[in-house]
Design a protein around this motif. Structure first.
Motif, PDB file in Angstrom:
ATOM      1  N   GLN A 105    -111.563  34.190  27.538  1.00  0.00           N
ATOM      2  CA  GLN A 105    -109.954  33.351  28.059  1.00  0.00           C
ATOM      3  C   GLN A 105    -109.863  31.995  28.009  1.00  0.00           C
ATOM      4  N   TRP A 106    -109.026  31.358  27.633  1.00  0.00           N
ATOM      5  CA  TRP A 106    -108.863  30.048  27.858  1.00  0.00           C
ATOM      6  C   TRP A 106    -108.124  29.880  28.221  1.00  0.00           C
ATOM      7  N   VAL A 107    -108.060  28.395  29.459  1.00  0.00           N
ATOM      8  CA  VAL A 107    -106.447  28.105  30.259  1.00  0.00           C
ATOM      9  C   VAL A 107    -106.157  26.912  29.414  1.00  0.00           C
ATOM     10  N   ILE A 108    -104.685  26.796  28.769  1.00  0.00           N
ATOM     11  CA  ILE A 108    -104.385  25.588  27.957  1.00  0.00           C
ATOM     12  C   ILE A 108    -102.846  25.090  28.905  1.00  0.00           C
ATOM     13  N   GLY A 109    -103.192  24.192  29.362  1.00  0.00           N
ATOM     14  CA  GLY A 109    -102.189  24.045  30.016  1.00  0.00           C
ATOM     15  C   GLY A 109    -101.360  25.000  31.376  1.00  0.00           C
ATOM     16  N   SER A 110    -100.056  25.774  30.493  1.00  0.00           N
ATOM     17  CA  SER A 110     -99.649  26.713  32.284  1.00  0.00           C
ATOM     18  C   SER A 110    -100.038  28.236  31.315  1.00  0.00           C
ATOM     19  N   ALA A 111    -100.772  28.449  30.264  1.00  0.00           N
ATOM     20  CA  ALA A 111    -100.682  29.325  29.334  1.00  0.00           C
ATOM     21  C   ALA A 111    -102.349  30.185  28.837  1.00  0.00           C
ATOM     22  N   LEU A 112    -102.389  31.412  29.008  1.00  0.00           N
ATOM     23  CA  LEU A 112    -103.705  31.953  29.198  1.00  0.00           C
ATOM     24  C   LEU A 112    -104.033  32.803  28.148  1.00  0.00           C
ATOM     25  N   LEU A 113    -105.004  32.178  27.131  1.00  0.00           N
ATOM     26  CA  LEU A 113    -105.474  32.451  26.070  1.00  0.00           C
ATOM     27  C   LEU A 113    -106.741  33.346  25.915  1.00  0.00           C
ATOM     28  N   GLN A 114    -106.860  34.098  24.705  1.00  0.00           N
ATOM     29  CA  GLN A 114    -108.030  34.859  24.631  1.00  0.00           C
ATOM     30  C   GLN A 114    -108.209  35.424  23.454  1.00  0.00           C
ATOM     31  N   VAL A 115    -108.953  34.940  22.762  1.00  0.00           N
ATOM     32  CA  VAL A 115    -110.386  34.678  21.995  1.00  0.00           C
ATOM     33  C   VAL A 115    -110.212  36.592  20.970  1.00  0.00           C
ATOM     34  N   THR A 116    -109.558  36.411  19.596  1.00  0.00           N
ATOM     35  CA  THR A 116    -109.940  37.678  19.362  1.00  0.00           C
ATOM     36  C   THR A 116    -110.796  37.820  17.695  1.00  0.00           C
ATOM     37  N   LYS A 117    -110.828  37.065  17.021  1.00  0.00           N
ATOM     38  CA  LYS A 117    -110.825  36.872  15.905  1.00  0.00           C
ATOM     39  C   LYS A 117    -110.884  35.853  14.789  1.00  0.00           C
TER      40      LYS A 117
END
Length: 214
Positions: A105-117
């Protein structure tokens, strides 16, 4: 080096014979966005996706590619490969995108993103670059970039740090998944540990494990 976003990129709609969707339009040509951009669970606001059968959706909401890998392509091809030229929404630096763990999981700015594929190369990509054997070369190079889910919607922008806030213990990386599904099928059993792989990818993996080779 602390990882960060160099640029956020949005599609310029391109009409061409090589474009993937039925209308002959593609969103692979992405250019620098002005200001901050909102990312949502279904994609990047303001982006265009042509062939939705293979691109977009919650498991492929955002695509990230490392500028270090883009620079390798620039050197090999002898031409500039600017941000967005691999169809990526996020061009990063200081981030080991190929070594990112599935489910990370990456926090970038105000978003939380998750590596999938990993991204799979396609004829649209080859047509955009004008390199007929690009699919083969992209596969052998095995630096495919990473698709990301949006776990928390928010805004992202150039110079935002990329903060890794969670990394699963299984250690299965973007690079391993790509190689397992292309040139190194012996790696397929290892992918079973990666629970956060999209179900479509897991089903592809299961089919290949059930099919005898040789």
């Amino acid at each position: 080096m602390t990882g960060k976003v160099i640029s956020v990129n949005l599609a310029v709609v391109t009409e061409a014979a090589w474009a993937g969707d039925a209308s002959g339009r593609s969103g692979i040509d992405k250019r620098l966005a002005a200001g901050r951009v909102t990312v949502r669970t279904d994609g990047v606001v303001g982006d265009f996706i042509g062939e939705r059968a293979h691109h977009g959706g919650p498991d492929q909401a955002v695509y990230a590619y490392a500028t270090e890998d883009a620079q390798w392509w620039a050197a090999v091809l002898g031409r500039a490969v600017p941000p967005g030229h691999l169809g990526e929404n996020l061009t990063t630096t200081g981030v080991d995108v190929t070594g990112a763990v599935i489910g990370e999981q990456w926090v970038i700015g105000s978003a939380l993103l998750q590596v999938t594929k990993p991204r799979s190369p396609c004829r649209t990509f080859a047509g955009f670059w004008g390199v007929p054997d690009l699919i083969k070369r992209f596969t052998v190079r095995a630096t495919p970039g990473a698709y990301l889910r949006v776990l928390r919607e928010g805004t992202v922008g150039a110079d935002d740090p990329v903060e890794v806030v969670h990394r699963p213990a299984h250690g299965v990386t973007i690079g391993e998944v790509f190689r397992a599904l292309t040139l190194e099928p012996a790696l397929l059993p290892r992918l079973l540990d990666a629970d956060d792989l999209p179900e479509s990818t897991r089903e592809k993996m299961r089919r290949r494990l059930r099919t005898p080779t040789g």
